[in-house]
Design a protein around this motif. Structure first.
Motif, mmCIF file in Angstrom:
data_model
loop_
_atom_site.group_PDB
_atom_site.id
_atom_site.type_symbol
_atom_site.label_atom_id
_atom_site.label_comp_id
_atom_site.label_asym_id
_atom_site.label_seq_id
_atom_site.Cartn_x
_atom_site.Cartn_y
_atom_site.Cartn_z
ATOM 1 N N LEU A 1 -4.268 5.085 -4.436
ATOM 2 C CA LEU A 1 -4.820 6.299 -3.826
ATOM 3 C C LEU A 1 -4.984 6.097 -2.321
ATOM 4 O O LEU A 1 -4.637 6.979 -1.526
ATOM 5 C CB LEU A 1 -6.155 6.662 -4.481
ATOM 6 C CG LEU A 1 -6.821 7.944 -4.028
ATOM 7 C CD1 LEU A 1 -5.918 9.142 -4.238
ATOM 8 C CD2 LEU A 1 -8.128 8.144 -4.766
ATOM 9 N N GLU A 2 -5.454 4.932 -1.911
ATOM 10 C CA GLU A 2 -5.630 4.647 -0.492
ATOM 11 C C GLU A 2 -4.293 4.656 0.246
ATOM 12 O O GLU A 2 -4.176 5.235 1.326
ATOM 13 C CB GLU A 2 -6.307 3.292 -0.297
ATOM 14 C CG GLU A 2 -6.557 2.963 1.146
ATOM 15 C CD GLU A 2 -7.299 1.658 1.347
ATOM 16 O OE1 GLU A 2 -7.371 1.212 2.499
ATOM 17 O OE2 GLU A 2 -7.796 1.085 0.367
ATOM 18 N N ALA A 3 -3.271 4.046 -0.331
ATOM 19 C CA ALA A 3 -1.953 4.029 0.299
ATOM 20 C C ALA A 3 -1.367 5.432 0.406
ATOM 21 O O ALA A 3 -0.713 5.771 1.394
ATOM 22 C CB ALA A 3 -1.006 3.125 -0.488
ATOM 23 N N GLU A 4 -1.616 6.274 -0.599
ATOM 24 C CA GLU A 4 -1.117 7.653 -0.566
ATOM 25 C C GLU A 4 -1.775 8.444 0.551
ATOM 26 O O GLU A 4 -1.109 9.151 1.305
ATOM 27 C CB GLU A 4 -1.355 8.336 -1.917
ATOM 28 C CG GLU A 4 -0.723 9.697 -2.032
ATOM 29 C CD GLU A 4 0.801 9.633 -2.037
ATOM 30 O OE1 GLU A 4 1.413 10.656 -1.672
ATOM 31 O OE2 GLU A 4 1.382 8.601 -2.409
ATOM 32 N N VAL A 5 -3.093 8.321 0.687
ATOM 33 C CA VAL A 5 -3.819 9.030 1.743
ATOM 34 C C VAL A 5 -3.350 8.545 3.112
ATOM 35 O O VAL A 5 -3.119 9.355 4.016
ATOM 36 C CB VAL A 5 -5.343 8.868 1.567
ATOM 37 C CG1 VAL A 5 -6.093 9.399 2.784
ATOM 38 C CG2 VAL A 5 -5.812 9.579 0.310
ATOM 39 N N CYS A 6 -3.155 7.231 3.275
ATOM 40 C CA CYS A 6 -2.648 6.693 4.543
ATOM 41 C C CYS A 6 -1.272 7.265 4.853
ATOM 42 O O CYS A 6 -0.995 7.656 5.991
ATOM 43 C CB CYS A 6 -2.576 5.174 4.487
ATOM 44 S SG CYS A 6 -4.168 4.384 4.690
ATOM 45 N N SER A 7 -0.405 7.336 3.859
ATOM 46 C CA SER A 7 0.936 7.881 4.046
ATOM 47 C C SER A 7 0.881 9.337 4.499
ATOM 48 O O SER A 7 1.595 9.746 5.417
ATOM 49 C CB SER A 7 1.745 7.763 2.755
ATOM 50 O OG SER A 7 2.991 8.363 2.886
ATOM 51 N N ILE A 8 0.034 10.116 3.867
ATOM 52 C CA ILE A 8 -0.117 11.530 4.228
ATOM 53 C C ILE A 8 -0.614 11.658 5.670
ATOM 54 O O ILE A 8 -0.085 12.465 6.446
ATOM 55 C CB ILE A 8 -1.082 12.243 3.255
ATOM 56 C CG1 ILE A 8 -0.439 12.340 1.877
ATOM 57 C CG2 ILE A 8 -1.486 13.618 3.780
ATOM 58 C CD1 ILE A 8 -1.403 12.749 0.779
#
Length: 76
Positions: free
Chosen positions: A25-32
């Motif tokens: 979830l953290e990596a997804e938010v960073c990517s966004i």
């Protein structure tokens, strides 16, 4: 990174998107966030396209999706 007070629906959508992209979830938010910052930067690809072709494209860049069914390829 800690983000608080997200609506439950948004949190679940983010979690599902992260899972689909095989990320935490953290990596997804960073990517966004990274993609958002890049897209809005002065030298971003989207801004360069809009600057160069904006007069021809107009303000609405939405394209209607072709709903025509395609045929499968045949490989012999």
């Amino acid at each position: 990174m800690r983000i608080t007070n997200l609506p439950d629906e948004l949190h679940e959508r983010l979690r599902a998107q992260a899972e689909a992209n095989k990320r935490s979830l953290e990596a997804e938010v960073c990517s966004i966030l990274i993609q958002s910052v890049i897209a809005s930067s002065e030298d971003g690809f989207g801004r360069r396209i809009r600057k160069r072709y904006g007069a021809y494209l107009g303000d609405d860049l939405s394209v209607e999706r072709d709903q025509t069914k395609s045929h499968s390829g045949v490989f012999d």
